[in-house]
Design a protein around this motif. Structure first.
Motif, mmCIF file in Angstrom:
data_model
loop_
_atom_site.group_PDB
_atom_site.id
_atom_site.type_symbol
_atom_site.label_atom_id
_atom_site.label_comp_id
_atom_site.label_asym_id
_atom_site.label_seq_id
_atom_site.Cartn_x
_atom_site.Cartn_y
_atom_site.Cartn_z
ATOM 1 N N SER A 40 31.377 66.591 11.453
ATOM 2 C CA SER A 40 32.671 67.333 11.375
ATOM 3 C C SER A 40 32.542 68.885 11.577
ATOM 4 C CB SER A 40 32.766 67.138 9.755
ATOM 5 O OG SER A 40 34.120 67.827 9.421
ATOM 6 N N GLY A 41 33.658 69.026 12.377
ATOM 7 C CA GLY A 41 33.534 70.844 12.665
ATOM 8 C C GLY A 41 32.801 71.232 13.887
ATOM 9 N N ASP A 42 32.201 70.187 14.624
ATOM 10 C CA ASP A 42 31.330 70.372 15.788
ATOM 11 C C ASP A 42 32.157 69.470 16.774
ATOM 12 O OD1 ASP A 42 30.019 70.217 18.081
ATOM 13 O OD2 ASP A 42 27.971 70.519 17.141
ATOM 14 N N ARG A 43 33.264 69.965 17.381
ATOM 15 C CA ARG A 43 33.989 69.336 18.014
ATOM 16 C C ARG A 43 33.492 68.223 19.185
ATOM 17 N NH1 ARG A 43 35.673 68.536 23.990
ATOM 18 N NH2 ARG A 43 37.712 67.938 23.980
ATOM 19 N N ASP A 44 32.423 68.735 20.001
ATOM 20 C CA ASP A 44 31.761 68.060 20.991
ATOM 21 C C ASP A 44 30.878 66.743 20.204
ATOM 22 O OD1 ASP A 44 32.831 69.707 23.047
ATOM 23 O OD2 ASP A 44 31.162 70.951 23.137
ATOM 24 N N MET A 102 31.466 65.324 17.361
ATOM 25 C CA MET A 102 32.476 64.381 17.086
ATOM 26 C C MET A 102 33.094 63.772 17.863
ATOM 27 S SD MET A 102 34.893 66.433 14.107
ATOM 28 C CE MET A 102 35.790 64.707 13.761
ATOM 29 N N LEU A 103 33.244 64.229 19.031
ATOM 30 C CA LEU A 103 33.888 63.431 20.363
ATOM 31 C C LEU A 103 32.738 62.370 20.600
ATOM 32 C CD1 LEU A 103 36.271 63.409 22.047
ATOM 33 C CD2 LEU A 103 34.910 64.878 23.864
ATOM 34 N N LYS A 104 31.390 62.495 20.614
ATOM 35 C CA LYS A 104 30.423 61.589 20.910
ATOM 36 C C LYS A 104 30.371 60.747 19.778
ATOM 37 C CE LYS A 104 26.931 64.518 23.492
ATOM 38 N NZ LYS A 104 27.485 65.647 23.826
ATOM 39 N N ALA A 105 30.373 61.066 18.658
ATOM 40 C CA ALA A 105 30.297 60.276 17.513
ATOM 41 C C ALA A 105 31.416 59.183 17.440
ATOM 42 C CB ALA A 105 30.251 60.954 16.205
ATOM 43 N N PHE A 106 32.687 59.752 17.784
ATOM 44 C CA PHE A 106 33.916 58.782 17.781
ATOM 45 C C PHE A 106 33.761 57.716 18.974
ATOM 46 C CE2 PHE A 106 37.337 59.666 15.100
ATOM 47 C CZ PHE A 106 36.728 60.646 13.962
ATOM 48 N N HIS A 107 33.129 58.229 20.240
ATOM 49 C CA HIS A 107 32.872 57.307 21.328
ATOM 50 C C HIS A 107 31.976 56.005 20.832
ATOM 51 C CE1 HIS A 107 33.873 60.349 24.593
ATOM 52 N NE2 HIS A 107 34.990 60.062 24.194
ATOM 53 N N THR A 108 30.928 56.404 19.977
ATOM 54 C CA THR A 108 29.982 55.328 19.541
ATOM 55 C C THR A 108 30.837 54.552 18.606
ATOM 56 O OG1 THR A 108 28.443 56.992 19.766
ATOM 57 C CG2 THR A 108 27.752 54.905 18.494
ATOM 58 N N LEU A 109 31.631 55.100 17.694
ATOM 59 C CA LEU A 109 32.430 54.308 16.794
ATOM 60 C C LEU A 109 33.428 53.312 17.477
ATOM 61 C CD1 LEU A 109 33.145 53.777 13.914
ATOM 62 C CD2 LEU A 109 34.662 55.515 13.915
ATOM 63 N N SER A 110 34.009 53.620 18.438
ATOM 64 C CA SER A 110 34.741 52.870 19.130
ATOM 65 C C SER A 110 33.915 51.793 19.952
ATOM 66 C CB SER A 110 35.472 53.637 20.488
ATOM 67 O OG SER A 110 36.338 52.951 21.286
ATOM 68 N N ALA A 111 32.792 52.125 20.299
ATOM 69 C CA ALA A 111 31.948 50.725 21.170
ATOM 70 C C ALA A 111 31.366 50.019 19.985
ATOM 71 C CB ALA A 111 30.615 51.667 21.722
ATOM 72 N N VAL A 112 31.219 50.438 18.748
ATOM 73 C CA VAL A 112 30.608 49.585 17.674
ATOM 74 C C VAL A 112 31.813 48.527 17.072
ATOM 75 C CG1 VAL A 112 29.808 49.469 15.259
ATOM 76 C CG2 VAL A 112 28.676 50.998 16.957
ATOM 77 N N LEU A 113 33.097 49.083 17.160
ATOM 78 C CA LEU A 113 34.238 48.459 16.694
ATOM 79 C C LEU A 113 34.666 47.395 17.627
ATOM 80 C CD1 LEU A 113 36.353 51.290 14.660
ATOM 81 C CD2 LEU A 113 34.794 49.436 13.685
ATOM 82 N N ASP A 114 34.483 47.577 18.782
ATOM 83 C CA ASP A 114 34.923 46.732 19.989
ATOM 84 C C ASP A 114 34.415 45.307 19.677
ATOM 85 O OD1 ASP A 114 35.970 45.778 22.175
ATOM 86 O OD2 ASP A 114 34.676 46.688 23.487
ATOM 87 N N GLY A 115 35.448 44.347 19.247
ATOM 88 C CA GLY A 115 35.118 42.944 18.981
ATOM 89 C C GLY A 115 34.745 42.659 17.547
ATOM 90 N N GLN A 116 34.595 43.743 16.864
ATOM 91 C CA GLN A 116 34.194 43.835 15.432
ATOM 92 C C GLN A 116 35.115 44.584 14.436
ATOM 93 O OE1 GLN A 116 29.308 43.307 15.102
ATOM 94 N NE2 GLN A 116 29.636 45.169 16.499
#
Length: 467
Positions: A123-127, A129-143
């Protein structure tokens, strides 16, 4: 695909047994285990088909590569080592994207809580956060079941805070898309949390970004799905009405299309979403009034060689043709000839044949004048050619039978020309082959003036005739 399930541990033990007991090399051991379980009807789609490394010197069992990465990511998060966390997020994301089995195994071993903690830490570190959200998206794919209420709140809050940031907006919407596919409760929770204006707002705010417009449009469409088999009745219809009535969704989508006249993938996605929103007569008319029909017809003509686009446009035309006044507007726009051309041009594609016949079927319903246009344009012949090309595709057979019936039900003069094209044999064959076609095929044959055999079977009891 098999219906039985096994644990990853069970598969790994079978592989190790093949290596130790039968002295197979690792690749052969995995192949043998796969063949063994699949022959027993086991579904291995969620199983990592690889060899774990043998036990280490301290006696601890080694893990699959993705779990080793997850451990490294977990340590970086626990130690608040942001540099190491950034590196491990990238590695873990790539591994998750490789296949569902990898992210499923990670999900079963606490990946969501680790990644959610990484999102909070970033939180607060934009770049970061972007990496973390990419990871979250990958984990949620199909789950989608992995997402909890805290994760929902985080996603909604991030979309609000970063609404002017196209990359962050795109990353957040991708997470929401994966979380809502085949998950009715998540859809309802997000809608209640205010996701719809955030999605339409993203399309307006980032109308020059093809990725944002396409992904936000898809996310809106997913909110209208009824694809969660665990829920008997969803809120798909209510969500569609909210998108249109409360968020001006039709205007937002059609206006967005004007910026992408040469981008068929974006226009195809917008068409697909418009078709899901055509749930009321007035919505269908509004699409025409806003210029949506014109862009659909133009797109169909310009992209006739692109089957994915053609299928989506035909589906959208079929949907808006639910309004009788719109039927006339579609015919006046010259769409019937393009629909017939699409069927003929993609005769080997069953989905296009189905959607094309369905669109013509809607245009012909209760409209004798439209039937004349369809007949003159070769619509009946195209439908019969589709039936001949796809005898085993029940959806094609059904839609073609319904089209033939609609063409002749109020215009009996068309019966003889259609019969001379060989309709009776094709419809009779469809009725014999597909139980689901029985009623529509029977109705088509009757309206064509053919003799219809009821195929009743004597059961041996008085008054018991089973058709």
């Amino acid at each position: 695909m098999g219906s039985k399930q096994i644990a990853q541990e069970t598969f790994d033990e079978a592989v190790q047994e093949n290596i130790v007991e039968f002295e197979m090399d690792p690749e052969e051991a995995v192949r043998e285990a796969v063949q063994q379980f699949e022959s027993q009807g086991v579904d291995l789609s969620n199983i990592v088909k690889a060899v774990r490394q043998p036990a280490s010197e301290n006696g601890q069992k080694q893990k699959h590569a993705i779990l080793l990465t997850l451990d490294s990511l977990g340590r970086a998060v626990a130690e608040a080592d942001l540099a190491e966390m950034a590196e491990q997020l990238v590695v873990f994301t790539d591994q998750c994207k490789e296949q569902l089995a990898f992210r499923y195994l990670a999900g079963q071993n606490g990946a969501y809580s680790v990644v959610f903690s990484a999102c909070q830490l970033a939180s607060g570190d934009r770049d970061l956060m972007l990496k973390a959200f990419h990871t979250l998206s990958a984990v949620l794919d199909g789950q989608p079941d992995l997402l909890d209420s805290a994760g929902q709140d985080l996603l909604l809050q991030t979309l609000k805070e970063y609404r002017e940031d196209a990359e962050m907006t795109l990353a957040g919407i991708r997470c929401i898309r994966h979380a809502c596919l085949k998950h009715e409760q998540n859809r309802q929770d997000f809608v209640k949390g205010g996701v719809l204006p955030l999605l339409t707002g993203a399309i307006i705010q980032h109308g020059d970004s093809a990725d944002v417009v396409r992904t936000a449009s898809l996310a809106l469409r997913i909110m209208t799905f009824d694809d969660d088999i665990r829920v008997p009745f969803g809120h798909a219809h209510d969500h569609a009405k909210m998108i249109v009535l409360e968020n001006d969704g039709l205007r937002v989508l059609i206006e967005a299309a004007k910026a992408f006249t040469d981008n068929s993938s974006v226009l195809s996605e917008l068409c697909a979403t418009l078709s899901r929103l055509s749930v009321r007569n007035e919505f269908c008319q509004e699409i025409v009034d806003l210029g949506g029909l014109n862009f659909m017809v133009t797109l169909l003509g310009d992209c006739i060689d692109h089957p994915d686009v053609v299928k989506q446009v035909l589906s959208a035309i079929r949907a808006v043709a639910g309004n009788d006044d719109v039927k006339d507007a579609i015919v006046d726009a010259g769409a019937t000839d393009l629909i017939v051309l699409a069927i003929s041009h993609h005769l080997a594609n069953p989905q296009i044949c189905e959607q094309g016949c369905a669109a013509l079927c809607m245009l012909a319903l209760r409209k004798p004048e439209n039937c004349s246009v369809i007949m003159e344009g070769g619509g009946a012949l195209a439908a019969l050619q589709a039936m001949k090309a796809h005898p085993r595709e029940v959806a094609v057979q059904k839609q073609a039978c319904m089209l033939i019936r609609n063409l002749v039900s109020r215009s009996r003069d068309f019966s003889q020309p259609i019969l001379e094209m060989g309709a009776e044999n094709l419809i009779t064959e469809a009725r014999a082959t597909h139980k689901d076609c029985d009623d529509v095929a029977k109705a088509a044959l009757r309206d064509l003036g053919c003799k219809v055999e009821l195929r009743e079977l004597w059961t041996g009891q008085k008054g018991s005739l089973a058709q």
